[in-house]
Write a protein that holds these residues in place. Structure first.
Motif, PDB file in Angstrom:
ATOM      1  N   LYS A  48       0.832  -1.206   0.000  1.00 48.70           N
ATOM      2  CA  LYS A  48       0.000   0.000   0.000  1.00 48.70           C
ATOM      3  C   LYS A  48       0.863   1.252   0.000  1.00 48.70           C
ATOM      4  CE  LYS A  48      -3.929  -2.152   2.383  1.00 48.70           C
ATOM      5  NZ  LYS A  48      -4.767  -2.136   3.618  1.00 48.70           N
ATOM      6  N   ALA A  49       1.959   1.195   0.797  1.00 49.91           N
ATOM      7  CA  ALA A  49       2.855   2.358   0.832  1.00 49.91           C
ATOM      8  C   ALA A  49       3.489   2.593  -0.537  1.00 49.91           C
ATOM      9  CB  ALA A  49       3.935   2.157   1.894  1.00 49.91           C
ATOM     10  N   PHE A  50       3.897   1.480  -1.198  1.00 49.62           N
ATOM     11  CA  PHE A  50       4.482   1.613  -2.532  1.00 49.62           C
ATOM     12  C   PHE A  50       3.455   2.167  -3.515  1.00 49.62           C
ATOM     13  CE2 PHE A  50       7.816  -1.928  -1.757  1.00 49.62           C
ATOM     14  CZ  PHE A  50       8.656  -0.993  -1.175  1.00 49.62           C
ATOM     15  N   ALA A  51       2.224   1.672  -3.410  1.00 43.35           N
ATOM     16  CA  ALA A  51       1.178   2.176  -4.305  1.00 43.35           C
ATOM     17  C   ALA A  51       0.904   3.656  -4.043  1.00 43.35           C
ATOM     18  CB  ALA A  51      -0.103   1.361  -4.120  1.00 43.35           C
ATOM     19  N   ALA A  52       0.845   4.023  -2.736  1.00 47.37           N
ATOM     20  CA  ALA A  52       0.630   5.438  -2.407  1.00 47.37           C
ATOM     21  C   ALA A  52       1.791   6.298  -2.890  1.00 47.37           C
ATOM     22  CB  ALA A  52       0.449   5.596  -0.893  1.00 47.37           C
ATOM     23  N   GLU A  53       3.016   5.763  -2.722  1.00 51.31           N
ATOM     24  CA  GLU A  53       4.186   6.511  -3.191  1.00 51.31           C
ATOM     25  C   GLU A  53       4.160   6.654  -4.710  1.00 51.31           C
ATOM     26  OE1 GLU A  53       9.088   6.224  -3.052  1.00 51.31           O
ATOM     27  OE2 GLU A  53       7.840   4.582  -2.330  1.00 51.31           O
ATOM     28  N   ARG A  54       3.744   5.566  -5.390  1.00 52.44           N
ATOM     29  CA  ARG A  54       3.670   5.629  -6.843  1.00 52.44           C
ATOM     30  C   ARG A  54       2.625   6.660  -7.284  1.00 52.44           C
ATOM     31  NH1 ARG A  54       2.059   0.925  -7.496  1.00 52.44           N
ATOM     32  NH2 ARG A  54       4.114  -0.058  -7.320  1.00 52.44           N
ATOM     33  N   ARG A  55       1.468   6.654  -6.597  1.00 53.36           N
ATOM     34  CA  ARG A  55       0.452   7.645  -6.936  1.00 53.36           C
ATOM     35  C   ARG A  55       0.939   9.056  -6.657  1.00 53.36           C
ATOM     36  NH1 ARG A  55      -2.865   3.762  -4.446  1.00 53.36           N
ATOM     37  NH2 ARG A  55      -2.864   4.985  -2.512  1.00 53.36           N
ATOM     38  N   ALA A  56       1.609   9.209  -5.485  1.00 50.01           N
ATOM     39  CA  ALA A  56       2.122  10.542  -5.147  1.00 50.01           C
ATOM     40  C   ALA A  56       3.163  10.999  -6.169  1.00 50.01           C
ATOM     41  CB  ALA A  56       2.730  10.524  -3.739  1.00 50.01           C
ATOM     42  N   ARG A  57       4.015  10.049  -6.600  1.00 49.34           N
ATOM     43  CA  ARG A  57       5.027  10.407  -7.594  1.00 49.34           C
ATOM     44  C   ARG A  57       4.372  10.782  -8.917  1.00 49.34           C
ATOM     45  NH1 ARG A  57       7.463   5.925  -7.744  1.00 49.34           N
ATOM     46  NH2 ARG A  57       8.843   6.290  -5.968  1.00 49.34           N
ATOM     47  N   GLN A  58       3.341  10.017  -9.295  1.00 44.60           N
ATOM     48  CA  GLN A  58       2.642  10.331 -10.536  1.00 44.60           C
ATOM     49  C   GLN A  58       1.938  11.683 -10.445  1.00 44.60           C
ATOM     50  OE1 GLN A  58       0.065   6.937 -11.021  1.00 44.60           O
ATOM     51  NE2 GLN A  58       1.675   5.638 -11.911  1.00 44.60           N
ATOM     52  N   GLU A  59       1.314  11.947  -9.279  1.00 45.95           N
ATOM     53  CA  GLU A  59       0.656  13.234  -9.105  1.00 45.95           C
ATOM     54  C   GLU A  59       1.670  14.367  -9.125  1.00 45.95           C
ATOM     55  OE1 GLU A  59      -1.546  12.933  -5.515  1.00 45.95           O
ATOM     56  OE2 GLU A  59      -3.046  11.537  -6.324  1.00 45.95           O
ATOM     57  N   ALA A  60       2.824  14.136  -8.469  1.00 43.86           N
ATOM     58  CA  ALA A  60       3.861  15.174  -8.475  1.00 43.86           C
ATOM     59  C   ALA A  60       4.392  15.404  -9.886  1.00 43.86           C
ATOM     60  CB  ALA A  60       5.002  14.776  -7.536  1.00 43.86           C
ATOM     61  N   GLU A  61       4.565  14.323 -10.643  1.00 46.36           N
ATOM     62  CA  GLU A  61       5.041  14.461 -12.015  1.00 46.36           C
ATOM     63  C   GLU A  61       4.005  15.188 -12.871  1.00 46.36           C
ATOM     64  OE1 GLU A  61       7.263  14.344 -15.408  1.00 46.36           O
ATOM     65  OE2 GLU A  61       7.844  14.014 -13.305  1.00 46.36           O
ATOM     66  N   SER A  62       2.716  14.858 -12.650  1.00 41.72           N
ATOM     67  CA  SER A  62       1.665  15.553 -13.396  1.00 41.72           C
ATOM     68  C   SER A  62       1.635  17.030 -13.035  1.00 41.72           C
ATOM     69  CB  SER A  62       0.306  14.903 -13.111  1.00 41.72           C
ATOM     70  OG  SER A  62       0.285  13.553 -13.538  1.00 41.72           O
ATOM     71  N   ALA A  63       1.767  17.327 -11.722  1.00 33.54           N
ATOM     72  CA  ALA A  63       1.789  18.731 -11.297  1.00 33.54           C
ATOM     73  C   ALA A  63       2.988  19.458 -11.891  1.00 33.54           C
ATOM     74  CB  ALA A  63       1.809  18.813  -9.768  1.00 33.54           C
ATOM     75  N   ARG A  64       4.154  18.781 -11.884  1.00 43.05           N
ATOM     76  CA  ARG A  64       5.340  19.405 -12.480  1.00 43.05           C
ATOM     77  C   ARG A  64       5.137  19.645 -13.968  1.00 43.05           C
ATOM     78  NH1 ARG A  64       9.220  18.525 -15.641  1.00 43.05           N
ATOM     79  NH2 ARG A  64       8.372  16.464 -16.125  1.00 43.05           N
ATOM     80  N   ARG A  65       4.517  18.670 -14.625  1.00 43.57           N
ATOM     81  CA  ARG A  65       4.275  18.823 -16.066  1.00 43.57           C
ATOM     82  C   ARG A  65       3.331  19.998 -16.338  1.00 43.57           C
ATOM     83  NH1 ARG A  65       0.165  16.678 -18.848  1.00 43.57           N
ATOM     84  NH2 ARG A  65      -0.335  15.301 -17.098  1.00 43.57           N
ATOM     85  N   ARG A  66       2.294  20.135 -15.501  1.00 46.48           N
ATOM     86  CA  ARG A  66       1.362  21.259 -15.702  1.00 46.48           C
ATOM     87  C   ARG A  66       2.041  22.598 -15.437  1.00 46.48           C
ATOM     88  NH1 ARG A  66      -1.778  17.585 -12.604  1.00 46.48           N
ATOM     89  NH2 ARG A  66      -3.258  16.415 -13.894  1.00 46.48           N
ATOM     90  N   LEU A  67       2.838  22.648 -14.346  1.00 45.84           N
ATOM     91  CA  LEU A  67       3.526  23.900 -14.030  1.00 45.84           C
ATOM     92  C   LEU A  67       4.526  24.259 -15.129  1.00 45.84           C
ATOM     93  CD1 LEU A  67       4.133  23.486 -10.187  1.00 45.84           C
ATOM     94  CD2 LEU A  67       2.485  24.987 -11.327  1.00 45.84           C
ATOM     95  N   THR A  68       5.222  23.238 -15.648  1.00 40.88           N
ATOM     96  CA  THR A  68       6.159  23.494 -16.742  1.00 40.88           C
ATOM     97  C   THR A  68       5.418  23.994 -17.975  1.00 40.88           C
ATOM     98  OG1 THR A  68       7.632  21.755 -15.904  1.00 40.88           O
ATOM     99  CG2 THR A  68       7.923  22.444 -18.202  1.00 40.88           C
ATOM    100  N   PHE A  69       4.262  23.379 -18.253  1.00 37.87           N
ATOM    101  CA  PHE A  69       3.465  23.839 -19.388  1.00 37.87           C
ATOM    102  C   PHE A  69       3.038  25.291 -19.201  1.00 37.87           C
ATOM    103  CE2 PHE A  69      -0.864  24.680 -20.912  1.00 37.87           C
ATOM    104  CZ  PHE A  69      -0.662  24.579 -22.282  1.00 37.87           C
ATOM    105  N   LEU A  70       2.550  25.633 -17.993  1.00 36.63           N
ATOM    106  CA  LEU A  70       2.126  27.010 -17.745  1.00 36.63           C
ATOM    107  C   LEU A  70       3.286  27.988 -17.910  1.00 36.63           C
ATOM    108  CD1 LEU A  70      -0.358  26.959 -14.726  1.00 36.63           C
ATOM    109  CD2 LEU A  70      -0.801  27.682 -17.062  1.00 36.63           C
ATOM    110  N   ALA A  71       4.462  27.606 -17.382  1.00 39.96           N
ATOM    111  CA  ALA A  71       5.614  28.496 -17.498  1.00 39.96           C
ATOM    112  C   ALA A  71       6.011  28.687 -18.964  1.00 39.96           C
ATOM    113  CB  ALA A  71       6.785  27.930 -16.693  1.00 39.96           C
TER     114      ALA A  71
END
Length: 570
Positions: free
Chosen positions: A165-188
């Protein structure tokens, strides 16, 4: 030692058993070993008696040097062909350690032997009990260990599940962080692309290029003035009109989108199968228009919707700023053109001027040119540059031009006029400076009088094609806190000569300085044929500028004034 007994009856068997037990005890066998031996022997003798016949029991102690002595027990039949012998052996002492007592004969001996056998049995049972207790202890210990192992397995399983569960949560958090980074990079990156241009048409053209295909399947831009509508003519979706009227993002789809900050509406009647996301383009006063998007897949993610709303806000600011800049630029260009007068028509003296505003800023600055007649018939040609850029420099340039015309009414040479302009600027604007070149053409005189104040030197092309740099001692910049008197200079001016006055924006480059630019301008001017300058001076001015302005981006204004003399002027 070797002894033999004949066994025909049960009594013989009992006596033989007793003798074996006593002999085993005499040769040092323990009670446990004796009991095992006699029990095995009793079982065998019972089988022999059941079979019938005559049997013989032989006890033989063998001692081989260097090896352990053995007590060998053999039960054989009187008919060996019918019954195979039975043998067993047990380790013992090489010699008797006690009296064997002989063979029991009386009942007392039998009873004593029976009691002795019971004692061995009791000892054996006692040891058996101890072993059973030890087995029970170890069984309990094993049970507890098994319980601990089971508990440990359960804990490990729970830990494994928790880790998964921790690995799955970490994977989701990493994916969400990557998506957020991708959106912020797109906005910039999108913000940089939108603000890199001050042309609102170009900004509107970039909107679909930025959004498709990652965040939108298609993009329609509706600007309320109608000039930049990026869609075919026809009716608009009701949800786009609602977004324009309310100023709130709207989503039209068969199922609610549940997007944050977006109002859900029924599907559009124009295209009910495709979801539509309508984003107003807000400003401080009122929305500029509406951005209508279709999803890149089935629908938008909530975080993508938040990012698209912010993108629309930034796009609106970029479009609004570009429009403001364009309006101000148009006003500035109109003002700049109004400040630059038409060139006078003079027989025998052709004039051509070009003014190109800087591509950065409001396209208004302090560069100017002018040409006018003095009361004595002389023609004054002037080109100048007020330091700085913008409206303040343009206003000061206008004042200098007006002052120069006023001073020229009283006559005076170019040096005198520049000296008076220096005094005027120093008292009017102590913190503002200017450069200028004034040239005077006098009909009937084949000479040119000129003076310069901190300005790039004029270039004079003579009829033979030679280009001369008029760099005789110039004055300092106009307006500096220094008392100066600017001198006049005179040079021969045969018919067919061409004078080039220019500002530093034409020849100066940050990386190379000003001298290489002046050399290029002189080379270009010397490359014209005399008939080109005579026939088409305006076209020659354009051809002179083109190779020098290879960069479309200019940080400074460019001014050029060409003066070409003919026989009629002299």
């Amino acid at each position: 030692m070797k002894r033999t007994w004949r066994i025909d009856t049960v009594t013989d068997a009992a006596k033989a058993r007793i003798a074996t037990a006593r002999l085993a005890s005499a040769y040092g066998l323990t009670a446990l070993e004796r009991t095992r031996l006699t029990t095995a022997l009793s079982a065998r003798l019972r089988q022999c008696l059941a079979k019938g016949g005559s049997w013989r029991l032989t006890l033989h102690v063998t001692a081989v040097p260097g090896e352990q002595a053995q007590l060998q027990v053999t039960v054989s039949s009187s008919d060996p062909a019918e019954h195979a012998p039975w043998r067993t052996a047990v380790a013992c002492a090489a010699r008797p350690v006690a009296d064997d007592g002989g063979v029991a004969g009386s009942r007392a001996d039998l009873a004593e032997s029976l009691m002795g056998a019971d004692e061995d049995t009791a000892l054996l049972l006692e040891k058996l009990g101890e072993q059973e207790q030890l087995v029970a202890f170890h069984r309990e210990e094993l049970h507890q260990t098994n319980q601990g192992v089971l508990a440990l397995h359960a804990e490990l399983d729970a830990a494994g599940q928790a880790q998964q569960k921790a690995f799955a949560a970490e994977r989701r958090a990493r994916q969400e962080a990557e998506s957020a980074r991708r959106r912020l990079t797109f906005l910039a990156n999108a913000s940089a692309a939108l603000t890199s241009s001050l042309n609102h048409d170009e900004i509107v053209r970039r909107l679909p290029q930025l959004l498709v295909p990652e965040y939108a399947g298609s993009v329609e831009v509706w600007l309320f003035d109608g000039d930049d509508d990026r869609r075919p003519p026809g009716p608009r979706a009701a949800v786009a009109v609602l977004a324009a009227r309310t100023g709130r993002p709207q989503c039209a789809a068969r199922e609610p989108g549940d997007l944050p900050g977006v109002d859900d509406q029924p599907p559009s009647a124009l295209d009910p199968e495709r979801p539509l996301l309508c984003l107003p383009l807000p400003t401080r006063r009122a929305p500029l228009g509406v951005l209508t998007l279709t999803p890149p897949g089935d629908r938008w993610e909530p975080d993508d919707a938040v990012m698209l709303i912010e993108f629309a806000r930034r796009a609106s600011i970029a479009i609004d700023n570009a429009r403001r800049f364009e309006r101000n630029r148009d006003i500035a260009e109109t003002l700049q053109r109004a400040l630059l007068t038409d060139l006078p028509a003079t027989p025998g003296l052709h004039l051509a001027a070009r003014y190109l505003p800087a591509t950065h800023g409001l396209n208004i600055g302090g560069d100017w040119y002018d040409a006018f007649r003095q009361p004595d018939g002389s023609l004054i040609a002037v080109i100048g540059d007020v330091t700085g850029h913008g409206l303040h420099a343009a206003v000061m340039m206008s004042q200098l031009r007006t002052a120069l015309r006023a001073y020229a009414v009283d006559g005076g040479s170019p040096g005198t006029l520049l000296t008076r302009l220096h005094m005027f600027l120093h008292h009017l604007q102590p913190d503002l400076y200017a450069t200028a070149v004034i040239a005077r053409f006098q009909p009937g005189r084949p000479t040119l009088t000129w003076a310069a104040a901190g300005h790039p030197p004029p270039l004079l092309r003579t009829p033979d094609g030679q280009v001369h740099t008029l760099d005789a001692k110039p004055g300092a910049m106009l307006g500096i806190p220094l008392h100066q008197r600017i001198d006049d200079h005179t040079v021969d001016l045969p018919p067919g000569s061409t004078l080039a006055l220019y500002t530093d924006g034409l020849v100066e480059r940050r990386a190379a300085g000003i001298d290489p630019g002046i050399a290029r301008l002189a080379t270009s001017l010397g490359g014209f044929r005399p008939e080109e300058l005579e026939r088409d001076l305006d076209g020659s001015a354009d051809r002179l500028l083109d190779p020098l302005l290879v960069d479309s981006e200019r940080d400074d204004d460019v001014c050029l004034l060409l003066c070409h003399t003919t026989e009629g002027f002299v």
